[in-house]
Design an enzyme around this catalytic site. Sequence first.
Site, PDB file in Angstrom:
ATOM      1  CG  ASP A   1       8.009   3.576   7.430  1.00  0.00           C
ATOM      2  OD1 ASP A   1       9.033   3.549   6.739  1.00  0.00           O
ATOM      3  OD2 ASP A   1       6.904   3.166   7.039  1.00  0.00           O
ATOM      4  CB  VAL A   2       5.253   7.874   5.375  1.00  0.00           C
ATOM      5  CG1 VAL A   2       3.925   8.121   4.681  1.00  0.00           C
ATOM      6  CG2 VAL A   2       5.882   9.183   5.774  1.00  0.00           C
TER       7      VAL A   2
END
Length: 297
Positions: free
Chosen positions: A252-253
Amino acid sequence: MPFAVSESICVIEVPDAFRFQEALVYLGRSANECLYQVEDGCVRKLLKIDGAPVLFELSSGEVGTLLLRFLNGMPSEAQKAAVVEYVREWLDLDRDLAPFYAMAAEDSILKSLAEKYYGLRVIRIPDLFEALCWAIMGQQINLAFAYTLKRRFVEAFGESFQSYWLFPRPEQVATLTVDELRELQFTGKKAEYIIEVAQQLATGKLSKQALLELTPAAAEKQMVKVRGIGPWTANYVRLRCLGDTSAFPLADVGLHNAIKAQLGLERKPTLTEMEHLARPWKNWEAYATFYLWRSLY
DNA sequence: TTCCAGGGTAACG
DNA sequence: CGTTACCATGGA
């Protein structure tokens, strides 16, 4: 007065380690949210229970309680029970957070977050179809645009009651064409994914009940078989829908950016570094992730 | 204008 | 098997 007002109010007991204000911060993070309204310290939402619309409002009650008000007429006992059950799942009220806070107190990344946001709980998406669609819509675009896509989708194919909206049902979405979703500015791929997911749910090939009966690893494997659901999406859904505290959207960024900021790094952590950092979070990765997301706004 | 955004698939070595 | 191009558009 034929009815006593008090009959349309329920008291919901909440644990000590719960702060309604923190839930409201999360719920109110986008002005473009269309599935509930946050205003003046309360949140209002529409559900459909046994075919009937039920509009309710949550606000703070006496210490250790929430007040649940029904806004469209007197609810039956069954409707009251269904809404209370929904709220307990939505706000993750039945989770014992003691092990998480014990772990966090010893963790360099989580310690300050656990203190700062004490009482924050994972806000869940009890409906599997909604959770899957929301995750797919959010893939590789900024959150603001994801909210815009969701609003268009809900207002095009959902059902409304007194200006509140219900998320579209898989049975209907399963019959849509790619072009109908492209008109809302979905990419061709996302349109295909969402229609296919709707078909899987409508036919019962995929169901929340069935996923809950599997081990977390098996549930993830089952979901990843579906086109458009990769590891990130499967873990996001485990986290937001299945109530699995060991879910961890590793790639997840937002998570990477939160850790970068928290540790004062010049670059985002690599996946190998992520795995190392997360080792102490075992079985509570979902809560670690949610607290890190919280630190972003 | 450029770069990035709560990824995933399919094609390629 | 690991890597890469591509999707497609809004927001900062």
